[in-house]
Every structure is written in C-alpha cells, then in structure tokens.
Design a protein around this motif. Structure first.
Motif, PDB file in Angstrom:
ATOM      1  N   LYS A 121       0.790  -1.230   0.000  1.00  0.00           N
ATOM      2  CA  LYS A 121       0.000   0.000   0.000  1.00  0.00           C
ATOM      3  C   LYS A 121       0.827   1.287   0.000  1.00  0.00           C
ATOM      4  O   LYS A 121       0.448   2.255  -0.645  1.00  0.00           O
ATOM      5  N   VAL A 122       1.908   1.317   0.734  1.00  0.00           N
ATOM      6  CA  VAL A 122       2.682   2.554   0.880  1.00  0.00           C
ATOM      7  C   VAL A 122       3.752   2.691  -0.209  1.00  0.00           C
ATOM      8  O   VAL A 122       3.808   3.706  -0.904  1.00  0.00           O
ATOM      9  N   PHE A 123       4.602   1.694  -0.363  1.00  0.00           N
ATOM     10  CA  PHE A 123       5.702   1.792  -1.318  1.00  0.00           C
ATOM     11  C   PHE A 123       5.247   2.017  -2.762  1.00  0.00           C
ATOM     12  O   PHE A 123       5.908   2.759  -3.499  1.00  0.00           O
ATOM     13  N   PRO A 124       4.154   1.380  -3.220  1.00  0.00           N
ATOM     14  CA  PRO A 124       3.763   1.578  -4.619  1.00  0.00           C
ATOM     15  C   PRO A 124       3.453   3.034  -4.990  1.00  0.00           C
ATOM     16  O   PRO A 124       3.416   3.367  -6.165  1.00  0.00           O
ATOM     17  N   ARG A 125       3.276   3.890  -4.017  1.00  0.00           N
ATOM     18  CA  ARG A 125       3.052   5.301  -4.310  1.00  0.00           C
ATOM     19  C   ARG A 125       4.317   5.987  -4.813  1.00  0.00           C
ATOM     20  O   ARG A 125       4.248   7.025  -5.466  1.00  0.00           O
ATOM     21  N   GLN A 126       5.481   5.417  -4.472  1.00  0.00           N
ATOM     22  CA  GLN A 126       6.738   6.054  -4.851  1.00  0.00           C
ATOM     23  C   GLN A 126       7.697   5.115  -5.578  1.00  0.00           C
ATOM     24  O   GLN A 126       8.756   5.561  -6.017  1.00  0.00           O
ATOM     25  N   ALA A 127       7.341   3.837  -5.679  1.00  0.00           N
ATOM     26  CA  ALA A 127       8.277   2.869  -6.262  1.00  0.00           C
ATOM     27  C   ALA A 127       7.512   1.755  -6.964  1.00  0.00           C
ATOM     28  O   ALA A 127       6.346   1.505  -6.655  1.00  0.00           O
ATOM     29  N   ASP A 128       8.209   1.099  -7.869  1.00  0.00           N
ATOM     30  CA  ASP A 128       7.702  -0.161  -8.385  1.00  0.00           C
ATOM     31  C   ASP A 128       8.021  -1.207  -7.325  1.00  0.00           C
ATOM     32  O   ASP A 128       9.078  -1.148  -6.682  1.00  0.00           O
ATOM     33  N   VAL A 129       7.134  -2.147  -7.132  1.00  0.00           N
ATOM     34  CA  VAL A 129       7.362  -3.224  -6.169  1.00  0.00           C
ATOM     35  C   VAL A 129       7.325  -4.532  -6.938  1.00  0.00           C
ATOM     36  O   VAL A 129       6.394  -4.784  -7.715  1.00  0.00           O
TER      37      VAL A 129
END
Length: 185
Positions: free
Chosen positions: A165-173
C-alpha cells in the motif's frame, strides 16, 4: 540496466540474527547474483559507529541504547555483513549513522559518481532502513524499485502494508524472481 544499482541494506550478522527466516538470505543472494550477472552495481549499506559511540545522541530512541552496548563499531563481528551475502572485492560498502542509507553516509556521492539514477532496494527492516531510504531517495528524484521479498521485517503485517500500500506510491514493487528475470534480459 544502466544507471541502476542494487542496495543491500543492514544485512549485518546481529540484525539477521534478530529476524530469523531461513529463506531470506538465499532469496537475497539470488537478487545479488542476478545484479552481478547483469552488470548492475551492488552497493552495501551498513550501520556503524565510532568506538565509544560519540556519534549517537542519548536523545535518539533508536540508537541511544546501542551506545551502551558497545556494538556496531569497526571490528565488531556481529556488525559485519552476513557472510552468505558478503560483498566481492571492489564492491562498495557505505557506512551510515542513522536509519536512512543516506543519513550520515556518502551514499549520494557514490551514486552520483556512478551516474546511478535508479535504485533497487533490499534490506532489513522494511519499516526501518527500507522505508527511510525510499522516502529520501524519492525526494532526491531517484527512480525506485523495492524487492518485496528482498526485504524483511519483524512485523509481517507492517511489511505487507508497506510493500502493498505505501511503497507503490513512490516505487515499483516486485519480487526477487520477477526482478532477476527482468534484469537478466
């Protein structure tokens, strides 16, 4: 993948020992091997302090107790990079003084010197070094990928929320397997 570097953060003996997961180091090793095979630089980041810990404030809740322990100084075997994922000769090891890989280190200088513009993040803990480094790297305009299973956290739910939920706002996961397959093409 030119202009990309794989960061292996805080995968030090004492930290690995606090996060037992028999599959983690072999999986992380797969990402490291894929990076090396593709010519992607592997940059190791460790937390470390001067003897006597003059670089730790007693007001620092995260590191204050560590100053009393005498650990994580040069020569402390528990602070070494875990031997299962140890750097090869010539690979860069950056020492940081706080949670983010950028805080109190020369990581930004190393990355700029190598014309790195995209970071692939791995490490322990997801809610610590990975989160802090991701936020700072995003503010520095790096492209970002987080290898969700190349990160580890003591709280599985926190790890899940961050990676989903959090990382995908700023990064590809991605997973290690997905990234290793893509970098090998």
């Amino acid at each position: 993948m030119p202009e990309t570097a794989l960061l292996v953060m805080d995968v030090q003996q004492a930290i690995v020992d606090r996060h037992p997961d028999a599959d983690y180091l072999p999986r992380l090793r797969g990402a490291i091997d894929a990076a090396r095979a593709a010519g992607v630089p592997v940059v190791y980041v460790v937390v470390g302090f001067r003897p006597g810990h003059p670089d730790i404030s007693p007001r620092n809740k995260t590191f204050g107790a560590l100053a009393q322990s005498g650990r994580f100084v040069e020569g402390d075997l528990s602070a070494r990079i875990h031997p299962d994922v140890a750097p090869l000769p010539g690979e860069v090891v950056v020492t940081k003084k706080r949670v983010s890989a950028f805080a109190g280190s020369d990581l930004d200088v190393v990355l700029r010197a190598g014309d790195v513009r995209h970071l692939v993040l791995t490490g322990i803990a997801t809610s610590g070094v990975v989160l802090s480094t991701l936020r700072q790297a995003a503010d520095l305009d790096f492209g970002l990928t987080v290898l969700a299973d190349g990160c580890l956290d003591g709280d599985l739910e926190v790890h899940r929320v961050l990676t989903e939920k959090v990382f995908p706002r700023q990064a590809d996961v991605a997973t290690v397997e997905e990234w290793a397959g893509a970098v090998g093409r």
